[in-house]
Design an enzyme around this catalytic site. Structure first.
Site, PDB file in Angstrom:
ATOM      1  N   GLY A 127       8.261  51.119  22.434  1.00  0.00           N
ATOM      2  CA  GLY A 127       9.229  50.258  21.442  1.00  0.00           C
ATOM      3  C   GLY A 127       8.073  50.215  20.379  1.00  0.00           C
ATOM      4  CB  CYS A 128       9.175  49.233  16.973  1.00  0.00           C
ATOM      5  SG  CYS A 128      10.326  47.946  17.382  1.00  0.00           S
ATOM      6  CE1 TYR A 129       8.185  42.840  16.346  1.00  0.00           C
ATOM      7  CE2 TYR A 129      10.218  42.928  17.644  1.00  0.00           C
ATOM      8  CZ  TYR A 129       9.484  42.350  16.433  1.00  0.00           C
ATOM      9  OH  TYR A 129      10.099  41.681  15.691  1.00  0.00           O
TER      10      TYR A 129
END
Length: 353
Positions: free
Chosen positions: A154-156
């Site tokens: 995921g991005c986070y």
């Protein structure tokens, strides 16, 4: 795979922001032939109906999702679908000889119980899931090279793990003191209409959401932190929505085990840890990253500071959520899987200003 053969690639779920970013990167990749674009609600439409600015360069229609057609045309398949769908498509594609890179959460977890708890879908594909490699090249480069199934991060988690990994791997912090304060642009919420993403709602406003361990990226971050630390780790993760389109800034705080460590020591440690990572840029002392620097690139900028009053280290990480945080990182994994140069066709110059 030699550095001259083109690989046929398909994208299932090409209509969203991550999908169109992936289309752009793959179209410009010298060793890739974009052979298939698949979707559900957009099936039958020219891709240029969804993104008119690509009409001059993408002459493909979005097709209905048909596994036989996909496998007959594509050696590699990117799955850019909502959570819970890739786990139904990946096993038959793998069985037909395709390599699969999943951009959803379906293959990020070593424990399907954890996945089911956070994503609400019961799974019976543990055998397949256990073969998946977490697609963060800076940590799992050698495993990615030999993988057929990648669970793209995921991005986070990407931004946060890039910031904290050297500290955990080398035992420099007390893991349980880790606090992650992360801020993302609105494109991270996807292309579908949402009230909180409207310009009138998001502009000139900053707010936290999914506070107190409620965000689904929390267990993903904790899983990799635990892998690095060698034991279970809990972190405090709070995401925020920012009035900008692209970018993530993740600021990580943790207590140092050795209070005598200074900023220059840590900069040296980080440079050594990421010495073979072409997309990681360690900033000099006193320079802190900005999201604009990473916009449109696959780069991750890291700034490091030590607060001697509190014995805490503070690491700031800036990425483009759609590139290093999603599609660019997936292409980075593709390059490794194919035996190509890791940085091939991935941008390193930002859009500026």
């Amino acid at each position: 795979m030699t550095q001259g053969q083109k690989v046929s690639v398909g994208i299932v779920g090409a209509s969203g922001y991550g999908g169109v970013q992936l289309v752009r990167l793959l179209k410009e990749h010298p060793l890739v032939e974009l052979a298939y674009l698949g979707g559900d609600s957009s099936a039958g439409k020219p891709y240029s109906d969804l993104y008119p600015h690509l009409g001059h360069s993408i002459n493909l229609n979005v097709e209905a999702i048909d596994l036989e057609i996909i496998a007959s045309r594509c050696q590699v398949v990117f799955l850019g679908l909502p959570n819970g769908l890739a786990c139904d498509l990946a096993p038959p594609l793998l069985a037909k000889g395709c390599k699969v890179l999943d951009l959803s959460a379906d293959y990020r977890f070593t424990s399907l119980d954890t996945y089911s708890k956070w994503y609400g879908k019961e799974r019976q594909d543990q055998a397949i899931a256990s073969t998946a490699v977490y697609g963060l090249p800076e940590l799992y480069r050698e495993d990615i090279k030999n993988a057929s199934l990648i669970g793209c991060p995921g991005c986070y988690p990407t931004a946060s793990l890039m910031a904290i990994s050297p500290l955990l791997k080398q035992g420099l912090i007390v893991p349980e003191t880790t606090i992650i304060d992360a801020k993302s642009g609105t494109s991270g919420g996807g292309r579908q209409a949402k009230i909180n993403m409207l310009l009138a709602e998001a502009d000139s406003s900053i707010g936290a959401y999914n506070v107190a361990g409620k965000h689904r990226h929390t267990p993903e971050i904790e899983q990799i932190c635990g892998d690095l630390a060698g034991h279970e780790v809990r972190v405090q993760f709070t995401p925020h929505l920012m009035p900008m389109v692209r970018g993530i800034l993740s600021t990580v705080y943790a207590t140092l085990r050795d209070p005598n460590l200074v900023r220059d020591d840590l900069i040296t440690i980080y440079n050594a840890f990421y010495r073979a990572s072409p997309f990681v840029k360690i900033l000099p002392g006193g320079v802190y990253p900005q999201t604009k620097w990473a916009c449109g690139t696959n780069l991750c900028y890291l700034g490091i500071e030590v607060d001697p009053r509190t014995d805490r280290v503070i690491v700031m990480s800036a990425i483009d959520n759609l590139v290093k945080g999603q599609s660019g990182q997936a292409v980075q994994c593709l390059n490794l899987m194919m035996g190509w140069e890791e940085s091939l066709a991935l941008p390193q110059m930002c859009f500026y200003p």
